[in-house]
Design a protein around this motif. Structure first.
Motif, PDB file in Angstrom:
ATOM      1  N   ASP A 139       1.015  -1.285   0.042  1.00  0.00           N
ATOM      2  CA  ASP A 139      -0.054   0.147  -0.237  1.00  0.00           C
ATOM      3  C   ASP A 139       1.001   1.294  -0.091  1.00  0.00           C
ATOM      4  O   ASP A 139       0.562   2.178  -0.744  1.00  0.00           O
ATOM      5  N   ASP A 140       1.870   1.509   0.731  1.00  0.00           N
ATOM      6  CA  ASP A 140       2.826   2.499   0.860  1.00  0.00           C
ATOM      7  C   ASP A 140       3.511   2.880  -0.659  1.00  0.00           C
ATOM      8  O   ASP A 140       3.773   3.839  -0.906  1.00  0.00           O
ATOM      9  N   HIS A 141       3.710   1.673  -1.241  1.00  0.00           N
ATOM     10  CA  HIS A 141       4.311   1.806  -2.481  1.00  0.00           C
ATOM     11  C   HIS A 141       3.442   1.966  -3.761  1.00  0.00           C
ATOM     12  O   HIS A 141       3.735   2.173  -4.999  1.00  0.00           O
ATOM     13  N   LEU A 142       1.842   1.818  -3.383  1.00  0.00           N
ATOM     14  CA  LEU A 142       1.081   1.694  -4.421  1.00  0.00           C
ATOM     15  C   LEU A 142       1.543   0.702  -5.550  1.00  0.00           C
ATOM     16  O   LEU A 142       1.249   0.830  -6.644  1.00  0.00           O
ATOM     17  N   HIS A 143       2.064  -0.504  -5.088  1.00  0.00           N
ATOM     18  CA  HIS A 143       2.377  -1.517  -5.928  1.00  0.00           C
ATOM     19  C   HIS A 143       1.139  -2.497  -6.164  1.00  0.00           C
ATOM     20  O   HIS A 143       0.152  -2.629  -5.358  1.00  0.00           O
ATOM     21  N   HIS A 144       1.407  -3.480  -7.028  1.00  0.00           N
ATOM     22  CA  HIS A 144       0.056  -4.707  -7.326  1.00  0.00           C
ATOM     23  C   HIS A 144       0.719  -5.798  -6.515  1.00  0.00           C
ATOM     24  O   HIS A 144      -0.264  -6.556  -6.211  1.00  0.00           O
ATOM     25  N   GLY A 145       1.729  -5.757  -5.782  1.00  0.00           N
ATOM     26  CA  GLY A 145       2.084  -6.943  -5.130  1.00  0.00           C
ATOM     27  C   GLY A 145       3.456  -6.898  -4.381  1.00  0.00           C
ATOM     28  O   GLY A 145       4.165  -6.004  -4.848  1.00  0.00           O
ATOM     29  N   PRO A 146       3.870  -7.483  -3.415  1.00  0.00           N
ATOM     30  CA  PRO A 146       5.032  -7.417  -2.788  1.00  0.00           C
ATOM     31  C   PRO A 146       6.282  -7.566  -3.741  1.00  0.00           C
ATOM     32  O   PRO A 146       6.210  -8.906  -4.264  1.00  0.00           O
ATOM     33  N   ALA A 147       7.417  -6.865  -3.585  1.00  0.00           N
ATOM     34  CA  ALA A 147       8.493  -7.434  -4.300  1.00  0.00           C
ATOM     35  C   ALA A 147       9.225  -8.743  -3.902  1.00  0.00           C
ATOM     36  O   ALA A 147       8.921  -9.059  -2.587  1.00  0.00           O
ATOM     37  N   SER A 148       9.909  -9.396  -4.500  1.00  0.00           N
ATOM     38  CA  SER A 148      10.683 -10.469  -4.218  1.00  0.00           C
ATOM     39  C   SER A 148      11.520 -10.037  -2.970  1.00  0.00           C
ATOM     40  O   SER A 148      11.545 -10.897  -1.963  1.00  0.00           O
ATOM     41  N   ASP A 149      11.939  -8.839  -2.918  1.00  0.00           N
ATOM     42  CA  ASP A 149      12.945  -8.512  -1.694  1.00  0.00           C
ATOM     43  C   ASP A 149      12.110  -8.538  -0.573  1.00  0.00           C
ATOM     44  O   ASP A 149      12.641  -8.752   0.388  1.00  0.00           O
ATOM     45  N   PHE A 150      10.700  -8.106  -0.588  1.00  0.00           N
ATOM     46  CA  PHE A 150       9.989  -7.912   0.846  1.00  0.00           C
ATOM     47  C   PHE A 150       9.629  -9.563   1.290  1.00  0.00           C
ATOM     48  O   PHE A 150       9.454  -9.795   2.533  1.00  0.00           O
ATOM     49  N   ARG A 151       9.576 -10.284   0.201  1.00  0.00           N
ATOM     50  CA  ARG A 151       9.033 -11.552   0.361  1.00  0.00           C
ATOM     51  C   ARG A 151      10.348 -12.306   1.014  1.00  0.00           C
ATOM     52  O   ARG A 151      10.214 -13.364   1.787  1.00  0.00           O
ATOM     53  N   VAL A 152      11.512 -12.061   0.571  1.00  0.00           N
ATOM     54  CA  VAL A 152      12.657 -12.458   1.268  1.00  0.00           C
ATOM     55  C   VAL A 152      12.710 -12.179   2.758  1.00  0.00           C
ATOM     56  O   VAL A 152      12.906 -12.936   3.532  1.00  0.00           O
ATOM     57  N   LEU A 153      12.796 -10.716   2.831  1.00  0.00           N
ATOM     58  CA  LEU A 153      12.917 -10.309   4.040  1.00  0.00           C
ATOM     59  C   LEU A 153      11.832 -10.409   5.050  1.00  0.00           C
ATOM     60  O   LEU A 153      11.852 -10.514   6.285  1.00  0.00           O
ATOM     61  N   ALA A 154      10.496 -10.885   4.501  1.00  0.00           N
ATOM     62  CA  ALA A 154       9.563 -11.230   5.540  1.00  0.00           C
ATOM     63  C   ALA A 154       9.968 -12.572   6.291  1.00  0.00           C
ATOM     64  O   ALA A 154       9.115 -12.948   7.288  1.00  0.00           O
ATOM     65  N   ALA A 155      10.969 -13.392   6.100  1.00  0.00           N
ATOM     66  CA  ALA A 155      11.173 -14.511   7.038  1.00  0.00           C
ATOM     67  C   ALA A 155      11.838 -13.982   8.560  1.00  0.00           C
ATOM     68  O   ALA A 155      11.918 -14.465   9.091  1.00  0.00           O
ATOM     69  N   TRP A 156      12.037 -12.450   8.292  1.00  0.00           N
ATOM     70  CA  TRP A 156      12.451 -11.893   9.569  1.00  0.00           C
ATOM     71  C   TRP A 156      11.514 -10.669   9.914  1.00  0.00           C
ATOM     72  O   TRP A 156      11.766  -9.449   9.529  1.00  0.00           O
ATOM     73  N   PRO A 157      10.244 -10.989  10.170  1.00  0.00           N
ATOM     74  CA  PRO A 157       9.101 -10.011  10.071  1.00  0.00           C
ATOM     75  C   PRO A 157       9.332  -8.710  11.095  1.00  0.00           C
ATOM     76  O   PRO A 157       9.064  -7.629  10.717  1.00  0.00           O
ATOM     77  N   GLU A 158       9.955  -8.941  12.238  1.00  0.00           N
ATOM     78  CA  GLU A 158      10.193  -7.863  13.229  1.00  0.00           C
ATOM     79  C   GLU A 158      11.277  -6.976  12.433  1.00  0.00           C
ATOM     80  O   GLU A 158      11.290  -5.593  12.462  1.00  0.00           O
ATOM     81  N   GLN A 159      12.288  -7.703  11.787  1.00  0.00           N
ATOM     82  CA  GLN A 159      13.262  -6.953  11.174  1.00  0.00           C
ATOM     83  C   GLN A 159      12.678  -5.992   9.947  1.00  0.00           C
ATOM     84  O   GLN A 159      13.133  -4.730   9.808  1.00  0.00           O
TER      85      GLN A 159
END
Length: 284
Positions: free
Chosen positions: A167-187
């Protein structure tokens, strides 16, 4: 429960077969990165476009010249005001460095493919200045493997975080980058809230994206050979309806990859310092 919007139609790496699987492997090896970009996974649903487009790009993208051009993109991707410094575990820092390394290359690849399908130059004007020295295939030895969190099986906390980033980026879905980093959600939440959210979609952010696009197009025009398929060449592997969809998709992903490249540059600055992030974290 949050809607898993990342289920945008695509062919994930583990789902690819035949020529597409070979193209995915070649893309990773030639670019020396541990993932295949979101755009390629989405465009893989359209005929044989991705294998053919990658075959056109591969000779350029495995060279020292491309590596130097990617460094130029990294340096330009930094916003005028550097971010605050953030401490994260070593595995998070290693993942950010790998993503930061790859995004500059993927920006140039998407630009070449987009320019080609729009009927503009994607290279072929060799003036002898391009360094065609081949790089070794495969990711550098100290680059980590990356795993993309599957939004179809992720918990509510991860889905909510990814939705907020989208939502903040106005994108259509999460980038691969954020899917990678979602392994560490707090970080990831800390990095997004402290480093990215204050600047995303600001005037400086959008102006820098424009500057990046202009420079990327100029770099692509200087490629020694065409790295994108022309409309006529694309017509040999997809029908007219698919080609129209690919043009629209590449236009969408062009802005997407500009944002993501600026994001990972900024994250790298927050973790490694404002100057260190302006060059390759894996120099060849």
């Amino acid at each position: 429960m949050p809607t898993p919007r990342a289920a945008f139609p695509q062919v994930e790496e583990h789902e690819a077969t035949g020529a597409l699987a070979e193209a995915y492997t070649s893309m990773r090896d030639t670019l020396r990165v541990p993932w295949v970009m979101f755009a390629a996974r989405c465009m893989a649903r359209f005929g044989d476009y991705v294998p053919a487009a990658w075959e056109a790009a591969r000779p350029v993208f495995g060279t020292v010249g491309l590596e130097r051009s990617a460094d130029e993109i990294r340096a330009l991707a930094a916003l005028p005001e550097p971010p605050p410094r953030v401490d994260v575990p070593d595995d998070v820092r290693a993942a950010v460095r790998a993503l930061h390394y790859g995004n500059a290359k993927y920006l140039l690849l998407i630009t070449a493919w987009s320019e080609g399908l729009h009927g503009r130059s994607s290279g072929g004007h060799d003036d002898g200045s391009w360094d065609g020295t081949a790089l070794p295939d495969g990711a550098p030895a100290d680059m980590p493997e990356l795993t993309l969190v599957d939004p179809r099986t992720a918990g509510d906390d991860v889905l909510s975080l990814l939705d907020r980033i989208v939502d903040d980026h106005l994108h259509h879905g999460p980038a691969s980058d954020f899917r990678v980093l979602a392994a560490w959600p707090e970080q990831l939440a800390t990095l997004h809230d402290r480093v990215l959210a204050p600047v995303v979609r600001t005037v400086d952010y959008d102006l820098r994206a424009r500057d990046l696009l202009h420079r990327a197009r100029a770099i692509v025009r200087g490629f020694p050979t065409a790295a994108g398929l022309s409309p006529a060449r694309a017509g040999e592997v997809v029908d007219d309806t698919q080609r129209a969809a690919l043009v629209a998709m590449l236009s969408m992903f062009q802005r997407f990859i500009l944002d993501v490249t600026m994001d990972t540059t900024r994250l790298a600055q927050a973790l490694d310092g404002p100057d260190e992030a302006l060059r390759s974290p894996f120099p060849s």
